[in-house]
Motif scaffolding. Structure first.
Motif, short mmCIF file in Angstrom:
data_model
loop_
_atom_site.label_atom_id
_atom_site.label_comp_id
_atom_site.label_asym_id
_atom_site.label_seq_id
_atom_site.Cartn_x
_atom_site.Cartn_y
_atom_site.Cartn_z
N CYS A 1 5.45 68.47 39.75
CA CYS A 1 6.41 67.79 40.63
C CYS A 1 7.84 67.95 40.12
O CYS A 1 8.77 68.18 40.90
N GLN A 2 7.99 67.84 38.81
CA GLN A 2 9.33 67.96 38.23
C GLN A 2 9.85 69.39 38.34
O GLN A 2 11.02 69.62 38.70
N GLU A 3 8.98 70.36 38.04
CA GLU A 3 9.42 71.75 38.05
C GLU A 3 9.74 72.26 39.45
O GLU A 3 10.71 73.00 39.64
N ALA B 1 -9.87 61.01 29.65
CA ALA B 1 -9.00 62.04 29.09
C ALA B 1 -8.68 63.13 30.11
O ALA B 1 -7.54 63.60 30.21
N ALA B 2 -9.69 63.54 30.88
CA ALA B 2 -9.46 64.56 31.91
C ALA B 2 -8.48 64.06 32.95
O ALA B 2 -7.58 64.81 33.39
N GLU C 1 -0.78 64.49 33.91
CA GLU C 1 0.33 65.13 33.19
C GLU C 1 0.72 66.45 33.86
O GLU C 1 1.90 66.75 34.06
N ILE C 2 -0.30 67.24 34.21
CA ILE C 2 -0.06 68.53 34.88
C ILE C 2 0.59 68.30 36.24
O ILE C 2 1.56 68.99 36.60
N VAL D 1 -3.05 77.57 39.74
CA VAL D 1 -4.21 77.23 38.92
C VAL D 1 -3.74 76.92 37.51
O VAL D 1 -3.13 77.76 36.86
N SER D 2 -4.00 75.70 37.06
CA SER D 2 -3.59 75.29 35.71
C SER D 2 -4.84 75.14 34.85
O SER D 2 -5.70 74.30 35.13
#
Length: 436
Positions: free
Chosen positions: A136-138, A123-124, A130-131, A101-102
């Motif tokens: 994906c990167q992490e 914007a949302a 971005e999240i 949950v972000s």
């Protein structure tokens, strides 16, 4: 009959996955790392359930499945937190489904909307992606699945047509873009709802989907029903048209890939030989210009009349922070807009009292409560607590107050977050400016 529909639905999801270039064997192998974006709405809930049920049919039913849900914090806390809690509980009901949950900081979406000079919905979406990209990167995610449906695709094509998009926009939602995959694009919302009903699975309903102040909602709530009534077959015709637009767009992109801008980051410029630029078709020139705007990180919308003048050689042109000129050898685009001071403000007032604000103080009370020596003013009318005071962003119909200083004109909107007839909860809001 019910089992037949459920099986057919899940086969369509599987076909959508393979259409994204992912085989069933690679999807559910122990080494795979895939994630889903789940909001708790019908579409993403069906996506998650279908993935889990498809995974149960394979030889590795405990292959880890990762889920990300985003609390944008732009709706009342009970609703937005409830959505995130629903997704977390749904994931906990399935084995080897791991939910993250972000939560976006309160007010951040509004700040992004003001900075990008676009609406809250845009914007949302920007913050959400971005999240997803960071996740994906992490976690080294191979593919990230999203729950866009055929209805979303059709609404997007209509929206972009009304906004004057070219063939790349009229192609609608892409099935794949980078790591993002959309396996439900051939599935309708009616099929989604029936699937969940047959499996007795509930889902969350976002009340903002019924807000006609958003253009996409007006398309869904007003234009689509009109087309369904008056134009039989428009859906299949629009799907065919978007497929043709996709092919046209790919052809133009192939030609575009052979051309390059020369960029100078220190001078904020992009240049190309004028002979090369004017040797290609107007459609390619237009795309080249938008490519240059992207290279220069220009987020503000450039009016099309500036683009048209450049395409036809009616130069120089300038405006919206760019200048396009021709010299003896090159066509050059320069970004010149200096950074401007932006003031963003967001606060939720839950009870009566005195609150420090931008350049002054808010007084929240039932009756007149300003200090005797104050030259403050009442903002708007009567509100029901809690109230939100924030910077005005695109899409707001009117401003409630203006607060000015020597270098800032801050437009604010004020609104109640709940509908409540309890007289104990009503308030007036006053504001006094601070001497600068």
């Amino acid at each position: 009959m019910i089992e037949s529909f459920i099986h057919q639905f899940e086969e369509k999801v599987l076909q959508g996955i393979t259409a994204c270039g992912i085989s069933e064997d690679s999807l559910f192998c122990p080494a795979s790392r895939y994630a889903l974006g789940v909001s708790g709405g019908a579409d993403s809930t069906a996506l998650l359930v279908a993935f889990v049920r498809l995974r149960n049919r394979c030889s590795h039913p405990l292959t880890p499945l990762y889920v990300v849900t985003v609390n944008h914090n732009i709706r009342p806390e009970k609703e937005s937190f409830g959505d995130a809690e629903f997704v977390a509980n749904l994931c906990a009901a399935f084995p080897a489904v791991f939910c993250t949950v972000s939560s976006v900081p309160q007010g951040h979406i509004l700040s992004v909307a003001a900075e990008r000079k676009k609406g809250i919905e845009d914007a949302a979406r920007f913050v959400r992606y971005e999240i997803f990209n960071n996740f994906c990167q992490e976690y080294k995610i191979e593919s990230f699945f999203l729950a866009h449906t055929q209805n979303d695709h059709l609404e997007t094509v209509l929206l972009r047509f009304l906004q004057g998009s070219d063939c790349s926009g009229l192609a609608g939602i892409m099935r794949t873009r980078g790591k993002f995959c959309r396996p439900l694009l051939s599935i309708t919302r009616a099929e989604i709802e029936r699937y969940l009903k047959e499996l007795h699975i509930s889902y969350r309903v976002d009340k903002t989907n019924m807000d006609p102040s958003y253009l996409r909602n007006r398309i869904r709530l007003q234009l689509v029903p009109l087309l369904d009534t008056a134009f039989n077959g428009w859906r299949s015709a629009l799907l065919s048209g978007s497929e043709k637009a996709f092919d046209d767009s790919n052809t133009l992109e192939a030609q575009l890939s052979e051309l390059r801008w020369i960029t100078d980051d220190q001078k904020n410029t992009c240049c190309m030989q004028r002979s090369v630029f004017f040797s290609v078709s107007p459609a390619i020139r237009r795309r080249l210009l938008y490519t240059a705007f992207s290279l220069l990180h220009i987020s503000e919308r450039i009016p099309y009349h500036l683009v048209r003048n450049c395409i036809t050689g009616n130069l120089p042109v300038s405006g919206k922070g760019i200048e396009i000129i021709l010299n003896q050898n090159n066509l050059c685009i320069r970004k010149y807009a200096p950074p401007r001071k932006k003031i963003q403000f967001f606060v939720i007032l839950n009870k009566k009292g005195i609150y420090s604000g931008p350049y002054g103080t808010f007084y929240v009370c039932n009756e007149q409560c300003l200090p005797d020596d104050s030259n403050g003013k009442q903002l708007g009318g009567i509100y029901t607590l809690p109230v939100c005071i924030r910077t005005m962003v695109p899409g707001d119909k009117q401003r409630s107050a203006v607060i000015s200083s020597a270098d800032t004109d801050l437009n604010l909107v004020i609104f109640s977050l709940v509908s409540n007839s309890d007289n104990k909860n009503f308030c007036r809001i006053y504001y006094t400016e601070r001497s600068l």
